[in-house]
Design an enzyme around this catalytic site. Structure first.
Site, PDB file in Angstrom:
ATOM      1  CE  LYS A 140      -3.759  -2.436   2.353  1.00 50.19           C
ATOM      2  NZ  LYS A 140      -4.134  -3.101   1.131  1.00 50.19           N
ATOM      3  CD  GLU A 220      -4.203   6.169   4.213  1.00 45.87           C
ATOM      4  OE1 GLU A 220      -3.586   5.853   3.176  1.00 45.87           O
ATOM      5  OE2 GLU A 220      -5.325   5.696   4.523  1.00 45.87           O
ATOM      6  NE  ARG A 314      -8.207  -9.017  -2.921  1.00 48.15           N
ATOM      7  CZ  ARG A 314      -7.642  -8.019  -2.262  1.00 48.15           C
ATOM      8  NH1 ARG A 314      -6.423  -7.627  -2.596  1.00 48.15           N
ATOM      9  NH2 ARG A 314      -8.261  -7.403  -1.267  1.00 48.15           N
TER      10      ARG A 314
END
Length: 470
Positions: A140, A220, A314
């Site tokens: 990420k 974050e 995915r």
């Protein structure tokens, strides 16, 4: 024209994961193989699409999770669920069965670049993104760096991954609360903790680290009030062509695990949505993305603000919403791309309509799980002795539950029992059908989250389309 991959009759193709399918096809050019997630609904989903393409399948399974094997031509019994995330064992099975490719579903293993590297060294095709794309998107922090290089707004995040809580404290001192602590290799809601004050920091940090396969997390700054979780369904071929299949909205979550997903988004300003879609396409094209993925954003309708969140390289659990609205088989499309079919040859509806609202269809997916809400959503373990699935026009149920075999819910796998997907011409009708479908869904032997799903669907905020991520 499709490239010649050299597939011949008698070739073998593998789908591994909690299911491994070894495939043989008569119309393609190169044997392919695939890895599928738990032997649950996604295993059955891929098996069915493979059979429709004339592919012979071999399923791998564990003793307590055999339901999907009835749809395969052959089956291989594994010693334990841990074998599904053992790279060396998966590669060995492919080689032993003379498989030429592998298809992943959901799960930590599929985003492991080391698996792709080992497969490439063995001459086995991976039916998903390349190792390089996985390196750029599955981590990420690297995905956010990619977004920044392409001019996207990204929420302030720590510069590097860590296992040290002092690093988390230093980051929070610079940006303030609230923050998210995220596993760099998390997925499905695992490894994510929202921290709104110092009292929660140590517990949340420890939990996120413990749910990360590598033990590494990053921090974050978070945007929560008024923001919607919007994901764009992306699809790309091996020739550099990339397009989208519109968007989904995924605000209704439990512990950061999506439980209700909608198409189309409740954001009424289509210009805002169109800009997010165009941004996702631009980012995907910058890395020549291959196969399926979703690019996720946090979007604020009234201000038009949008922040890049992450890439999921995915097929997503909620791909069914898009299938129902678009009238396509996304898994089949993925297999065709892996067989060398160019994207334009798939004749996807997004090539004709920029927005799914043009299709005049609404869809909602409800994840039915074996969880006891009265006990903090703990896993409800036991043997499902009987069940009754909802029926009717516009009602679809993807599940590994089978009447012929009782199903045991244990700690080795996740709690997902079924996905109920409802389609209708308006959001009001879709909601009404969904409520009726959940009332008709009966499960004996374990507790489920159906009462919670009903409570959400019947809430005033949901009916008004006023649910944000907070």
């Amino acid at each position: 024209m499709a490239a010649d991959f050299g597939i011949r009759p008698g070739s073998r193709m593998v789908f591994t994961g909690v299911v491994t399918l070894f495939v043989h096809t008569s119309f393609c050019s190169k044997p392919l193989g695939a890895r599928v997630g738990r032997g649950g609904e996604i295993a059955i989903r891929v098996l069915l699409s493979a059979r429709e393409l004339g592919i012979t399948t071999i399923a791998i399974f564990t003793q307590d999770d055999p339901n999907h094997t009835t749809l395969a031509d052959e089956a291989i019994l594994l010693d334990s669920p841990k074998d599904f995330v053992d790279v060396a064992k998966i590669v060995f099975i492919c080689l032993d069965q003379k498989a030429d490719s592998l298809h992943p579903p959901y799960g930590f293993l599929l985003e492991n670049p080391e698996l792709v590297k080992r497969l490439e060294q063995a001459g086995i095709t991976f039916i998903e993104p390349t190792a390089q794309i996985l390196r750029e998107t599955s981590d990420k922090t690297l995905a956010c760096s990619l977004a920044l290089r392409n001019g996207f707004l990204v929420l302030a995040a720590s510069d590097a991954t860590t296992r040290c809580i002092q690093d988390a404290k230093a980051f929070i001192n610079s940006v303030g609360y609230p923050v998210m602590i995220k596993a760099v290799d998390g997925g499905g809601g695992r490894g994510i903790s929202l921290v709104e004050g110092a009292a929660d920091l140590e517990t949340s940090f420890s939990r996120a680290c413990g749910e990360s396969p590598s033990g590494n997390v990053f921090m974050e700054k978070t945007a929560i009030r008024g923001f919607r979780n919007i994901e764009i369904q992306m699809i790309g071929d091996s020739y550099g062509e990339v397009t989208h299949l519109w968007k989904r909205e995924c605000n209704i979550q439990r512990r950061f695990q999506k439980v209700i997903e909608l198409v189309p988004s409740t954001i009424k300003d289509r210009c805002v949505i169109r800009e997010v879609i165009n941004s996702a396409v631009r980012l995907a094209r910058s890395i020549r993305y291959q196969s399926l993925s979703t690019f996720e954003f946090l979007v604020h309708e009234s201000s038009g603000e949008s922040y890049f969140l992450e890439v999921n390289p995915r097929v997503q659990v909620e791909h069914t919403d898009t299938e129902e609205v678009a009238g396509i088989d996304i898994v089949r499309s993925q297999l065709l791309l892996a067989l060398g079919i160019p994207l334009p040859d798939l004749d996807l509806p997004s090539s004709q309509w920029d927005d799914s609202s043009s299709m005049r269809q609404h869809a909602i997916q409800l994840r039915v799980t074996a969880e006891d809400a009265k006990k903090g959503f703990t896993l409800s373990m036991g043997r499902i002795s009987n069940h009754k699935l909802p029926e009717g026009q516009g009602i679809r149920v993807d599940t590994h539950l089978r009447r012929a075999n009782s199903t045991t819910v244990g700690p080795a796998y996740d709690s997902l029992l079924a996905k109920v997907i409802v389609r209708a011409s308006t959001s009001e009708t879709t909601g009404q059908k969904a409520i009726r479908a959940l009332h008709d869904f009966q499960i004996t032997g374990v507790q489920s989250n159906i009462p919670v799903l009903l409570g959400v669907l019947q809430s005033e905020d949901f009916i008004r389309g006023a649910c944000s991520i907070r």
